[in-house]
Design a protein around this motif. Structure first.
Motif, PDB file in Angstrom:
ATOM      1  N   UNK A  67       9.871 -16.789 -25.388  1.00 32.73           N
ATOM      2  CA  UNK A  67      10.233 -16.448 -26.896  1.00 32.73           C
ATOM      3  C   UNK A  67       9.544 -15.397 -27.388  1.00 32.73           C
ATOM      4  N   UNK A  68      10.183 -14.865 -28.407  1.00 33.11           N
ATOM      5  CA  UNK A  68       9.616 -13.639 -28.943  1.00 33.11           C
ATOM      6  C   UNK A  68       8.777 -14.038 -30.247  1.00 33.11           C
ATOM      7  N   UNK A  69       8.151 -13.095 -30.552  1.00 31.57           N
ATOM      8  CA  UNK A  69       7.157 -13.260 -31.795  1.00 31.57           C
ATOM      9  C   UNK A  69       7.029 -11.941 -32.487  1.00 31.57           C
ATOM     10  N   UNK A  70       6.924 -11.950 -33.762  1.00 37.12           N
ATOM     11  CA  UNK A  70       6.734 -10.773 -34.599  1.00 37.12           C
ATOM     12  C   UNK A  70       5.953 -11.159 -35.650  1.00 37.12           C
ATOM     13  N   UNK A  71       4.704 -10.472 -36.330  1.00 34.44           N
ATOM     14  CA  UNK A  71       3.991 -10.551 -37.198  1.00 34.44           C
ATOM     15  C   UNK A  71       4.336 -10.182 -38.377  1.00 34.44           C
ATOM     16  N   UNK A  72       5.107 -11.075 -39.200  1.00 29.85           N
ATOM     17  CA  UNK A  72       5.524 -10.855 -40.583  1.00 29.85           C
ATOM     18  C   UNK A  72       4.744 -10.363 -41.731  1.00 29.85           C
ATOM     19  N   UNK A  73       3.344 -10.416 -41.454  1.00 33.93           N
ATOM     20  CA  UNK A  73       2.207  -9.986 -42.353  1.00 33.93           C
ATOM     21  C   UNK A  73       2.052  -8.384 -42.157  1.00 33.93           C
ATOM     22  N   UNK A  74       2.540  -7.842 -40.969  1.00 32.07           N
ATOM     23  CA  UNK A  74       2.240  -6.390 -40.701  1.00 32.07           C
ATOM     24  C   UNK A  74       3.194  -5.892 -41.368  1.00 32.07           C
ATOM     25  N   UNK A  75       2.840  -4.874 -42.326  1.00 30.90           N
ATOM     26  CA  UNK A  75       3.999  -3.960 -43.161  1.00 30.90           C
ATOM     27  C   UNK A  75       4.692  -3.122 -42.228  1.00 30.90           C
TER      28      UNK A  75
END
Length: 324
Positions: A67-75
């Motif tokens: 699975x792929x993850x990305x931190x959407x709180x990181x501008x």
């Protein structure tokens, strides 16, 4: 935020409503529009985007068990993701967000445009010459020209974007030129009025720069008046914001009220005026204003309204048309 293939968890049907009054629960549905739907929860196709733009996304994407993850709180991660979406899904190879400026969430903006497209088709709104393009006006185009670009790419509309911020206008113009879109998209700097500060009297100022007729105008204003902003509200955003992107004189309701009042003067030929609100209380107040002009024997306009939710974000949309 966990992301995998591009899909939407659920589908929200939009109804175009003739509104008889009351709150949303008591809206009378005299006519509805089928066929338009929007995503109530969106998942970006990170594998596809990562494969197409590995250098852009590699610093922000992590993998675990396939699975792929990305931190959407990181501008910066959000900025990279939106840039990849513009490149891969819309073919915009040169699209950047200046440091400190708002990074628009692409699918949120796309939904506003999809609603307008469905409204125009549902209401049989066409140009005088069938060979002419739909001509749209974006009030407050910002630094990325997101609405004009998506309007052209999705629907082939001819777009004019205006803004009172000279730096934002310059950067949007550079994006349009870098992607060879000058024939279909124009960006203009409309300086603020010396009499009225902020984003008021926009149509009066625009009339000094163009005599074009517009099929529609759209506006996605800052939510708050500068005096309403708090540190908590500033921290809630997942993107940077300039002062003009974060607030407007009087807040979104004041800008919408000014736009409504100006529309009644018919100083700029626009078939459908529209605006998107980010605060429910503003939307309720604005609906009452529209009702004052539409729910009487002397009504001067007709209007449509809806709302949509993408993930945890809810927006309220209004469009109104002056009667002959």
């Amino acid at each position: 935020m966990k992301v995998s293939s591009f899909f939407f968890k659920s589908t929200l049907f939009f109804l175009f409503l003739f509104i008889s009054g009351g709150d949303n629960r008591s809206m009378t549905r005299k006519r509805t529009l089928g066929g338009f739907r929007s995503q109530s929860d969106v998942h970006y196709d990170i594998p596809k985007l990562y494969e197409a733009e590995p250098e852009l996304l590699q610093p922000y994407v992590s993998k675990k068990d396939g699975d792929y993850f990305i931190n959407m709180r990181d501008k910066e991660a959000v900025k990279a993701l939106m840039t990849a979406v513009m490149k891969v899904e819309f073919g915009i190879q040169q699209w950047t967000v200046p440091a400190g400026n708002l990074c628009p969430m692409v699918y949120n903006r796309r939904t506003y445009l999809e609603w307008l497209d469905s409204l125009l088709r549902f209401e049989n709104t066409t140009t005088a010459n069938p060979d002419d393009k739909i001509n749209g006006l974006d009030i407050g185009v910002g630094a990325t020209a997101i609405y004009p670009i998506l309007g052209f790419k999705l629907f082939g509309w001819s777009m004019l974007g205006i803004d009172s911020d000279a730096d934002s206008v310059k950067h949007s113009q550079e994006i349009i030129k870098a992607n060879s879109l000058q024939h279909d998209i124009e960006i203009l700097h409309i300086p603020q009025s010396q009499e009225v500060k902020g984003s008021a009297d926009v149509l009066a100022r625009l009339s000094n720069f163009t005599s074009s007729r517009f099929t529609f105008c759209m506006c996605n204003p800052p939510f708050y008046d500068s005096e309403q902003l708090t540190d908590t509200r500033r921290r809630k955003t997942t993107t940077s914001l300039t002062k003009s992107e974060n607030s407007t004189s009087g807040g979104e309701l004041q800008l919408a009220t000014t736009l409504l009042n100006e529309s009644l003067t018919r100083m700029i030929p626009v078939t459908w005026f529209s605006i998107m609100f980010g605060r429910k209380e503003s939307a309720k107040s604005f609906k009452k204003l529209l009702q004052l002009h539409s729910d009487s024997d002397a009504s001067v306009l007709t209007y449509r309204a809806t709302q949509f939710t993408l993930g945890t974000t809810t927006r309220w949309l209004f469009a109104w048309k002056l009667l002959p």
